[in-house]
Design a protein around this motif. Structure first.
Motif, PDB file in Angstrom:
ATOM      1  N   UNK A 255      12.096 -63.307 -60.982  1.00 52.26           N
ATOM      2  CA  UNK A 255      11.905 -61.879 -60.689  1.00 52.26           C
ATOM      3  C   UNK A 255      11.471 -61.100 -61.926  1.00 52.26           C
ATOM      4  N   UNK A 256      12.092 -61.298 -63.100  1.00 53.26           N
ATOM      5  CA  UNK A 256      11.608 -60.596 -64.285  1.00 53.26           C
ATOM      6  C   UNK A 256      10.162 -60.941 -64.642  1.00 53.26           C
ATOM      7  N   UNK A 257       9.772 -62.194 -64.500  1.00 54.59           N
ATOM      8  CA  UNK A 257       8.381 -62.569 -64.756  1.00 54.59           C
ATOM      9  C   UNK A 257       7.439 -61.917 -63.756  1.00 54.59           C
ATOM     10  N   UNK A 258       7.857 -61.879 -62.498  1.00 56.41           N
ATOM     11  CA  UNK A 258       7.049 -61.234 -61.464  1.00 56.41           C
ATOM     12  C   UNK A 258       6.852 -59.754 -61.785  1.00 56.41           C
ATOM     13  N   UNK A 259       7.924 -59.099 -62.180  1.00 55.46           N
ATOM     14  CA  UNK A 259       7.840 -57.687 -62.546  1.00 55.46           C
ATOM     15  C   UNK A 259       6.972 -57.481 -63.788  1.00 55.46           C
ATOM     16  N   UNK A 260       6.911 -58.482 -64.662  1.00 58.47           N
ATOM     17  CA  UNK A 260       6.101 -58.389 -65.873  1.00 58.47           C
ATOM     18  C   UNK A 260       4.622 -58.636 -65.603  1.00 58.47           C
ATOM     19  N   UNK A 261       4.274 -59.027 -64.378  1.00 57.89           N
ATOM     20  CA  UNK A 261       2.867 -59.086 -64.011  1.00 57.89           C
ATOM     21  C   UNK A 261       2.229 -60.442 -63.903  1.00 57.89           C
ATOM     22  N   UNK A 262       3.009 -61.541 -63.920  1.00 56.40           N
ATOM     23  CA  UNK A 262       2.375 -62.835 -63.679  1.00 56.40           C
ATOM     24  C   UNK A 262       1.854 -62.875 -62.245  1.00 56.40           C
ATOM     25  N   UNK A 263       0.874 -63.716 -62.002  1.00 55.35           N
ATOM     26  CA  UNK A 263       0.194 -63.741 -60.703  1.00 55.35           C
ATOM     27  C   UNK A 263       0.893 -64.640 -59.677  1.00 55.35           C
ATOM     28  N   UNK A 264       1.909 -65.342 -60.085  1.00 56.34           N
ATOM     29  CA  UNK A 264       2.630 -66.256 -59.213  1.00 56.34           C
ATOM     30  C   UNK A 264       3.274 -67.329 -60.066  1.00 56.34           C
ATOM     31  N   UNK A 265       3.762 -68.393 -59.426  1.00 51.07           N
ATOM     32  CA  UNK A 265       4.553 -69.389 -60.133  1.00 51.07           C
ATOM     33  C   UNK A 265       4.110 -70.803 -59.786  1.00 51.07           C
ATOM     34  N   UNK A 266       3.852 -71.573 -60.841  1.00 52.50           N
ATOM     35  CA  UNK A 266       3.442 -72.962 -60.653  1.00 52.50           C
ATOM     36  C   UNK A 266       4.639 -73.893 -60.763  1.00 52.50           C
ATOM     37  N   UNK A 267       4.675 -74.880 -59.872  1.00 51.46           N
ATOM     38  CA  UNK A 267       5.647 -75.968 -59.952  1.00 51.46           C
ATOM     39  C   UNK A 267       4.931 -77.300 -59.777  1.00 51.46           C
ATOM     40  N   UNK A 268       5.492 -78.312 -60.366  1.00 52.59           N
ATOM     41  CA  UNK A 268       5.063 -79.700 -60.164  1.00 52.59           C
ATOM     42  C   UNK A 268       6.090 -80.408 -59.291  1.00 52.59           C
TER      43      UNK A 268
END
Length: 467
Positions: free
Chosen positions: A145-158
């Motif tokens: 959530x903090x990363x999302x609020x900071x403006x990343x475009x989404x989240x990568x997982x392997x």
């Protein structure tokens, strides 16, 4: 830096959202102000560097490409690639926006602090606009959530080991928790989908023969991983995107899931569309990537799916390394596919590579723009800002000669290490000029790219397209 002097770019082949036609494009303050009938607009009063008329004649005018899958690797592995070299290569290839993957940098972009480090390092180095993906790894659900609020475009997982220790893959419980949180905050999950159990059971035969490496990364690894991911997405309600689809065998799974209401999109890459396993020479580890380049029949099926609208994007998965890690024979390496670093360096060459094959198969420039510009912009929530020649969009433009031919010489590429599987090939389609927000990019001058954040109103559901 504002570019207030109005300018007009004119071409008999402007690729617009509703098709290709002659047009004049009026640019002011870095934005497209108007698209008008061919020959109807005059330029600013002074034909200086920031104004005037540029008449391209029969050279096509495309929107700048949006590449949502780029491994810049800085900081930490800048000897592999960096912001200056990657974005210079992007600009030379007609790519005006990139979104950087959360690995293989050190630290990875799995915390707000890691994101801040990367943003600081990137300042003043970018020849194109750039944004950042975050990473979802075991144990970092509180960071999403903090990363999302900071403006990343989404989240990568392997779903299988990533190849670097600082970015571990997620197992079933980790994936469930990460997707549940991303559904809660309205974030996009982007997934490297190969199943580790299938990979572990596959034959592992070191050596220079590509067929042995291909057998070690079977298509079943993709289908098993995608099947598991889709079941988890059904339970959590998360929006998921399948990265770098190499196997056409996953396509029926995606179709069925979409029919059942799962919010899923997928991408493929230039190397899966333009190269084939039958063409890979023994020991030429420049061709190694994961998942791997498969056979010609599979490639044909990927093209059919692309034509049918089943992929939202064609993006590079630019993932370079130093020549020694590729174990290239020409650099004194062993040519061992099993031991070499897996990644294709192609950021500068994606447009001509795809166009060469697309034209041979009867596709037009409007198709390529949909796959490589409008589609990735939609994926990232940048529609209306990037990915189209339309009023209100950034004036990110490319003068592209669709008939220009050139031989690829790796030493002439701008990315940091001169390694590419396209070396020695003749490609059709040459980038003549790239404009970023209305200003021509000069890769020998100062960079003026800016850092992007996820738009506050970015969509959390895909469009009603098939993929």
């Amino acid at each position: 830096m504002p570019f207030s002097q109005p300018a007009v770019i004119r071409s008999r082949r402007v690729v617009l959202p509703d098709g290709e036609r002659p047009a004049d494009v009026l640019i002011r303050d870095g934005k497209i102000e108007q698209v008008a009938a061919y020959g109807s607009l005059l330029a600013g009063e002074r034909p200086d560097a920031d104004g005037g008329l540029t008449d391209l004649g029969d050279t096509a005018l495309l929107p700048g490409l949006v590449d949502t899958h780029v491994h810049v690797n800085e900081p930490g592995r800048t000897e592999w690639e960096g912001f200056a070299t990657a974005t210079r290569a992007a600009a030379a290839g007609g790519v005006t926006t990139i979104i950087d993957m959360p690995l293989n940098s050190i630290p990875p972009t799995t915390t707000v602090e890691g994101l801040a480090v990367k943003r600081k390092v990137a300042e003043g180095q970018a020849w194109v606009d750039l944004g950042f993906w975050g990473g979802a790894v075991p144990g970092n659900v509180p960071d999403l959530a903090p990363l999302h609020e900071a403006g990343v475009f989404g989240f990568k997982s392997f779903l299988a080991p990533s190849g670097v220790d600082e970015f571990p893959h997620v197992e079933a419980a980790d994936l469930e928790a990460a997707l549940a949180e991303q559904a809660r905050i309205g974030a996009l999950a982007i997934i490297h989908a190969e199943d580790p159990a299938v990979l572990a059971a596959a034959p592992q035969q070191p050596g220079v023969h590509y067929r042995d490496f291909l057998a070690s990364r079977p298509a079943d690894a993709e289908t098993a991983a995608v099947s598991h991911l889709l079941e988890t997405a059904r339970r959590t309600g998360a929006r998921v995107h399948i990265l770098h689809v190499s196997s056409a065998a996953v396509l029926p799974l995606l179709r069925r899931a979409r029919e059942e209401g799962v919010r899923v999109t997928a991408e493929t890459c230039p190397h899966y569309l333009t190269l084939a396993a039958e063409q890979v020479p023994d020991g030429d580890t420049a061709f190694k990537c994961c998942p791997p380049i498969r056979d010609e029949t599979n490639r044909d099926r990927l093209w059919q799916a692309l034509a049918d609208g089943e992929f939202i994007a064609v993006v590079s998965d630019h993932s370079p390394s130093t020549p020694d890690l590729k174990l290239l024979l020409e650099y004194g390496g062993s040519g061992d596919f099993a031991a070499a670093w897996g990644g294709i360096a192609s950021l500068q060459l994606g447009l001509p590579a795809v166009w060469t094959e697309a034209r041979r198969r009867g596709h037009g420039l409007a198709d390529v723009v949909r796959w490589m510009s409008a589609g990735p912009a939609e994926l990232a929530g940048l529609t209306g800002v990037k990915g189209a020649i339309a009023p209100g969009c950034d004036a990110d433009l490319v003068a592209f000669d669709p008939d220009g031919e050139f031989a690829v010489h790796a030493a002439g590429l701008h990315h940091r290490n001169p390694v590419t599987p396209y070396a020695g090939r003749t490609l059709t389609g040459a980038v003549r000029t790239t404009w970023l927000r209305g200003r021509a990019v000069d890769t020998a001058a100062e960079p003026f790219g800016r850092q992007l954040t996820r738009p506050a109103a970015a969509p959390t559901t895909p469009s009603d397209r098939p993929s």
